[in-house]
Enzyme design. Structure first.
Site, PDB file in Angstrom:
ATOM      1  N   CYS A   2      46.698 -79.350  59.122  1.00 19.38           N
ATOM      2  CA  CYS A   2      47.408 -78.195  59.899  1.00 19.38           C
ATOM      3  C   CYS A   2      48.126 -79.436  61.046  1.00 19.38           C
ATOM      4  O   CYS A   2      47.167 -79.196  62.114  1.00 19.38           O
ATOM      5  CB  CYS A   2      46.751 -77.157  59.965  1.00 19.38           C
ATOM      6  SG  CYS A   2      46.531 -75.883  58.590  1.00 19.38           S
ATOM      7  N   ARG A  27      50.413 -83.992  59.630  1.00 20.64           N
ATOM      8  CA  ARG A  27      49.388 -83.110  58.948  1.00 20.64           C
ATOM      9  C   ARG A  27      48.659 -82.153  58.290  1.00 20.64           C
ATOM     10  O   ARG A  27      48.280 -81.194  57.440  1.00 20.64           O
ATOM     11  CB  ARG A  27      49.014 -82.151  60.485  1.00 20.64           C
ATOM     12  CG  ARG A  27      49.151 -83.337  61.602  1.00 20.64           C
ATOM     13  CD  ARG A  27      48.220 -82.876  62.697  1.00 20.64           C
ATOM     14  NE  ARG A  27      46.874 -82.121  62.533  1.00 20.64           N
ATOM     15  CZ  ARG A  27      46.272 -82.795  63.468  1.00 20.64           C
ATOM     16  NH1 ARG A  27      46.180 -84.174  63.569  1.00 20.64           N
ATOM     17  NH2 ARG A  27      44.912 -82.157  62.548  1.00 20.64           N
ATOM     18  N   TRP A  74      48.421 -77.386  56.064  1.00 20.52           N
ATOM     19  CA  TRP A  74      47.954 -78.234  54.569  1.00 20.52           C
ATOM     20  C   TRP A  74      47.228 -76.904  54.456  1.00 20.52           C
ATOM     21  O   TRP A  74      45.735 -76.786  54.847  1.00 20.52           O
ATOM     22  CB  TRP A  74      47.279 -79.303  54.967  1.00 20.52           C
ATOM     23  CG  TRP A  74      46.948 -80.083  53.531  1.00 20.52           C
ATOM     24  CD1 TRP A  74      47.510 -81.205  53.642  1.00 20.52           C
ATOM     25  CD2 TRP A  74      45.342 -79.698  53.414  1.00 20.52           C
ATOM     26  NE1 TRP A  74      46.850 -81.612  52.744  1.00 20.52           N
ATOM     27  CE2 TRP A  74      45.569 -80.976  52.256  1.00 20.52           C
ATOM     28  CE3 TRP A  74      44.258 -79.499  53.618  1.00 20.52           C
ATOM     29  CZ2 TRP A  74      44.027 -80.926  51.699  1.00 20.52           C
ATOM     30  CZ3 TRP A  74      43.740 -79.462  52.977  1.00 20.52           C
ATOM     31  CH2 TRP A  74      43.077 -80.543  51.925  1.00 20.52           C
ATOM     32  N   ASN A 100      44.232 -74.340  63.518  1.00 19.68           N
ATOM     33  CA  ASN A 100      44.637 -75.515  62.903  1.00 19.68           C
ATOM     34  C   ASN A 100      42.449 -75.653  62.598  1.00 19.68           C
ATOM     35  O   ASN A 100      41.687 -75.299  63.543  1.00 19.68           O
ATOM     36  CB  ASN A 100      44.697 -76.899  63.260  1.00 19.68           C
ATOM     37  CG  ASN A 100      44.021 -78.037  63.010  1.00 19.68           C
ATOM     38  OD1 ASN A 100      43.680 -77.835  61.733  1.00 19.68           O
ATOM     39  ND2 ASN A 100      44.201 -79.541  63.149  1.00 19.68           N
ATOM     40  N   GLY A 101      41.970 -75.725  61.048  1.00 22.95           N
ATOM     41  CA  GLY A 101      40.519 -76.013  61.037  1.00 22.95           C
ATOM     42  C   GLY A 101      39.935 -74.916  59.988  1.00 22.95           C
ATOM     43  O   GLY A 101      41.453 -74.353  59.244  1.00 22.95           O
ATOM     44  N   GLU A 481      41.506-100.703  48.080  1.00 23.32           N
ATOM     45  CA  GLU A 481      42.459-100.002  49.097  1.00 23.32           C
ATOM     46  C   GLU A 481      43.796-100.496  48.479  1.00 23.32           C
ATOM     47  O   GLU A 481      44.759 -99.118  48.040  1.00 23.32           O
ATOM     48  CB  GLU A 481      42.284-101.411  50.209  1.00 23.32           C
ATOM     49  CG  GLU A 481      43.221-100.778  51.216  1.00 23.32           C
ATOM     50  CD  GLU A 481      43.549 -99.453  51.884  1.00 23.32           C
ATOM     51  OE1 GLU A 481      42.525 -98.445  51.459  1.00 23.32           O
ATOM     52  OE2 GLU A 481      44.734 -98.997  52.219  1.00 23.32           O
ATOM     53  N   LYS A 485      46.002 -96.729  47.713  1.00 23.52           N
ATOM     54  CA  LYS A 485      47.765 -97.104  47.926  1.00 23.52           C
ATOM     55  C   LYS A 485      48.571 -96.786  46.708  1.00 23.52           C
ATOM     56  O   LYS A 485      49.468 -95.592  46.960  1.00 23.52           O
ATOM     57  CB  LYS A 485      47.469 -98.289  48.499  1.00 23.52           C
ATOM     58  CG  LYS A 485      48.750 -97.977  49.752  1.00 23.52           C
ATOM     59  CD  LYS A 485      47.879 -98.453  51.089  1.00 23.52           C
ATOM     60  CE  LYS A 485      47.223 -97.040  51.380  1.00 23.52           C
ATOM     61  NZ  LYS A 485      46.164 -96.938  52.020  1.00 23.52           N
ATOM     62  N   GLU A 488      48.137 -92.380  45.690  1.00 25.58           N
ATOM     63  CA  GLU A 488      48.251 -91.638  46.721  1.00 25.58           C
ATOM     64  C   GLU A 488      49.741 -91.453  46.759  1.00 25.58           C
ATOM     65  O   GLU A 488      50.575 -90.686  47.194  1.00 25.58           O
ATOM     66  CB  GLU A 488      47.976 -91.551  47.784  1.00 25.58           C
ATOM     67  CG  GLU A 488      47.666 -92.650  48.730  1.00 25.58           C
ATOM     68  CD  GLU A 488      47.241 -92.508  50.223  1.00 25.58           C
ATOM     69  OE1 GLU A 488      46.743 -93.845  51.176  1.00 25.58           O
ATOM     70  OE2 GLU A 488      46.355 -91.505  50.825  1.00 25.58           O
ATOM     71  N   LYS A 603      47.472 -86.354  56.573  1.00 26.27           N
ATOM     72  CA  LYS A 603      47.115 -87.372  57.198  1.00 26.27           C
ATOM     73  C   LYS A 603      45.703 -87.127  57.579  1.00 26.27           C
ATOM     74  O   LYS A 603      44.423 -88.287  57.354  1.00 26.27           O
ATOM     75  CB  LYS A 603      48.015 -87.443  58.765  1.00 26.27           C
ATOM     76  CG  LYS A 603      47.493 -89.060  59.004  1.00 26.27           C
ATOM     77  CD  LYS A 603      48.671 -90.334  58.732  1.00 26.27           C
ATOM     78  CE  LYS A 603      48.071 -91.311  58.993  1.00 26.27           C
ATOM     79  NZ  LYS A 603      47.889 -92.405  58.681  1.00 26.27           N
TER      80      LYS A 603
HETATM   81  O1  M6R Z   1      41.873 -90.403  59.671  1.00 25.72           O
HETATM   82  P1  M6R Z   1      40.017 -91.716  58.746  1.00 25.72           P
HETATM   83  O2  M6R Z   1      40.949 -93.269  59.104  1.00 25.72           O
HETATM   84  O3  M6R Z   1      39.638 -90.726  59.072  1.00 25.72           O
HETATM   85  O4  M6R Z   1      41.139 -90.993  57.914  1.00 25.72           O
HETATM   86  C1  M6R Z   1      40.679 -91.009  56.167  1.00 25.72           C
HETATM   87  C2  M6R Z   1      41.332 -90.558  55.448  1.00 25.72           C
HETATM   88  O5  M6R Z   1      41.148 -90.028  54.771  1.00 25.72           O
HETATM   89  C3  M6R Z   1      42.322 -91.980  55.227  1.00 25.72           C
HETATM   90  O6  M6R Z   1      42.166 -93.387  55.070  1.00 25.72           O
HETATM   91  C4  M6R Z   1      43.141 -91.956  53.806  1.00 25.72           C
HETATM   92  O7  M6R Z   1      42.547 -91.914  52.730  1.00 25.72           O
HETATM   93  C5  M6R Z   1      44.254 -92.192  53.957  1.00 25.72           C
HETATM   94  N1  M6R Z   1      45.894 -90.829  53.647  1.00 25.72           N
HETATM   95  C6  M6R Z   1      44.364 -93.276  52.737  1.00 25.72           C
HETATM   96  O8  M6R Z   1      45.884 -93.873  53.169  1.00 25.72           O
END
Ligand code: M6R
Length: 608
Positions: A2, A27, A74, A100-101, A481, A485, A488, A603
């Site tokens: 959010c 967000r 979200w 947000n929260g 990784e 990618k 997602e 995000k």
């Molecule tokens: O903001 P952060 O680095 O703590 O976020 C961690 C994960 O939520 C973030 O890396 C997520 O896995 C990404 N969408 C991956 O691309």
């Protein structure tokens, strides 16, 4: 999760709120809404789906009010729907709130408010807030919000407006990010800086439990006892363009291409040829470094994958045992922490709830914490003992790319810094790694030049349902990784396995035509990886390999190969991840997916 925005000034609030929300859609994008004080009433417009739906709605309903709040959601409590969208109001519609929260005690509050005669229309936790403010409202909005907040448990950044005080906007934060934009004759609140950058570069970075009172005459920040807080303005030095697409079709593609610069920026002044690693921002002493007997690296998602590379770098160079843990698991398993433990948290946003909780756990056990984060003033940066910023610039696409490579750079820097302070390896070895690091920016640019070849591969694999990523050692960390990618942003099921682990089960899944992406960049493991590749080839797999230049012998075994420049094996992840990022991107495009805003994701994950 959010995004919230708020505005009070001389211009049309609706335009500014919508513009701000467009910068915060990363967000969450389950719904969007605004509440604006219009002709002495609060006018709420909100709907399910992307911000574009709200914009469409507002074309037929022009709003001229100069004060308002906005939200992009979200969904956590309650499905994405018009009624669950924010802003939420009290029954008479005189008080509106964006949040947000998560209000963790919302069920108790809801029950109590219902017994007091309050009626609820949504399934959200947020709806208790306007009712609570209503309950305490006696003509002073700030007072009512302060009293309401005392009843709330959980995390929140909220913006509140009230019909009866049409020139006031109140905001407060606890465990959810919130900044205040300071303009000329106008003020803003937002979950993140890009939302206000078109109007001002001067912001206040709020601490937990700080209240903001925005009026025509300006901004007042108060603590929970209503005592005025004097804060320094943080002047944003990066450009609004940094948070724009800059001619690229998607943020993700732009951010992939920004990696050479991000690598360079993160190294600059810290790694200089012929000099010791310079970490001005880190206060840990040589004695403290020598005293550390265990390091935990704690993070989520992509940042966790960066931690896996960090483990190898720190153990190899600094000779300290490292455990890497997923933050959401770490905090619930009674980990062994003491004053000789160092925790390194890695978080692009610096706001990930589980990572922040792990940091707090470590602090409570007297461990020292270093935060590696991309966001200046973020929660982890404020709560850790030391901060190492990754200078990737704003990362907007949900799929993390440039943040990841800069997190790897940060890991190498920490490993070298510790090695220098401990004298754990020869200086000549340290110097060679520094040289290697300083060449990476140009080498990353060379890998990017191969994007057309990778685009062609994407066309060949985009209709597959399953895919496997293999690697040994650091290649396994990168395989994880690459697989994340692909999942997602293209929604293709994929798994990453350590090359040697395949024959313990997963090889049963390989059949004729199964696509396998095999990483073989680790010099000392090359022959072993080749054997693992042969094992899947024999069973009919179609293999694309990522290898280092000079290892073209691999072509005898695989169907196609992508080469990265020859670098030290330790540094190869920085380069080998780039083809995987591009591959996911182009597969996503081929499949017609929404690259920057993949389904169900946000995000920044500020809830557990
Ligand atoms: O903001 P952060 O680095 O703590 O976020 C961690 C994960 O939520 C973030 O890396 C997520 O896995 C990404 N969408 C991956 O691309």
């Amino acid at each position: 999760m959010c995004g919230i925005v708020g505005y009070l000034g001389k211009n049309r609030a609706a335009d500014i709120l919508i513009d701000g929300l467009s910068k915060l859609e990363y967000r969450g994008y389950d719904s969007a809404g605004v509440a604006i004080i219009e002709n002495s009433d609060i006018d709420v417009n909100k709907c399910k789906g992307r911000l574009a739906n709200l914009q469409e709605k507002l074309k037929e309903h022009v709003l001229d009010g100069k004060i308002g709040i906005g939200h992009t959601r979200w969904a956590t409590h309650g499905e994405p729907s018009d009624v669950n969208s924010h802003p939420h109001t009290n029954e008479s519609g005189t008080i509106a709130v964006v949040h947000n929260g998560i209000i963790e005690n919302y069920l108790v509050l809801r029950e109590w408010l219902s017994s007091e005669g309050y009626k609820f229309v949504s399934e959200t936790d947020t709806e208790v807030i306007p009712h609570l403010v209503d309950y305490y409202y006696e003509g002073d909005l700030l007072d009512a919000v302060m009293k309401a907040v005392k009843r709330m448990e959980g995390s929140y950044a909220i913006g509140v407006i009230c019909k009866d005080e049409p020139n006031k906007l109140i905001a407060v934060r606890k465990d959810s990010p919130l900044i205040v934009g300071v303009g000329k004759d106008e003020s803003f609140i937002a979950s993140d800086i890009p939302a206000v950058l078109n109007y001002t570069r001067d912001v206040y970075l709020l601490e937990d439990n700080e209240f903001v009172l925005i009026e025509d005459k300006g901004i007042t920040i108060l603590d929970e006892n209503k005592k005025k807080v004097e804060k320094e303005i943080y002047h944003v030095t990066w450009n609004a363009d940094a948070a724009e697409k800059g001619g690229y079709e998607h943020f993700m593609l732009k951010e992939i291409h920004e990696q050479p610069k991000a690598i360079k920026d993160t190294l600059t002044s810290r790694v200089v040829k012929g000099q010791k690693i310079n970490l001005d921002s880190i206060n840990i002493t040589k004695e403290q470094i020598q005293d550390i007997d265990k390091i935990y690296i704690v993070a989520c998602g992509t940042a966790y994958h960066a931690g896996l590379v960090g483990k190898t770098a720190i153990e190899k160079l600094a000779k300290v045992p490292v455990e890497v843990e997923v933050a959401s698991e770490f905090r619930y398993r009674e980990p062994l922490i003491n004053e000789r433990t160092l925790m390194i948290v890695i978080s692009q946003s610096g706001e990930t709830a589980d990572t922040l909780a792990a940091l707090r756990l470590a602090k409570a056990e007297n461990a020292r914490v270093i935060a590696v984060t991309n966001v200046v003033g973020s929660s982890v940066s404020r709560e850790a003992d030391d901060v190492l910023y990754t200078w990737a610039g704003p990362e907007i696409a949900v799929a993390s790319t440039k943040a990841y490579v800069t997190q790897l750079i940060a890991m190498y820097i920490i490993a070298l810094y510790f090695a220098e302070n401990k004298g754990s390896i020869r200086q000549s070895e340290i110097d060679k790694i520094k040289c290697g690091l300083l060449n990476l920016s140009e080498e990353a640019a060379e890998v990017l030049n191969q994007k057309d070849i990778i685009k062609d591969f994407a066309k060949k694999i985009c209709n597959d349902k399953d895919m496997y990523f293999l690697g040994r050692g650091l290649d396994y960390a990168v395989a994880l990784e690459g697989s994340l990618k692909l999942k997602e942003i293209s929604y293709i099921h994929s798994e990453a396995y350590a090359g040697g682990e395949l024959k313990h089960g997963p090889i049963a899944l390989i059949e004729k035509g199964t696509k396998v992406i095999a990483l073989a960049t680790q010099e000392h493991l090359f022959d072993k990886m080749l054997s693992n590749i042969k094992e899947v080839k024999t069973r009919g797999a179609n293999v694309i390999a990522i290898a280092m230049e000079g290892h073209d012998v691999i072509e005898k075994t695989v169907d196609s190969a992508i080469y990265i420049p020859r670098v030290k094996s330790l540094l190869a992840p920085i380069l080998s991840v780039i083809p995987l990022q591009l591959l996911s991107y182009y597969v996503s495009i081929e499949k017609g997916c929404d690259v920057d805003k993949p389904r169900n994701l946000a995000k920044s994950v500020t809830v557990e």
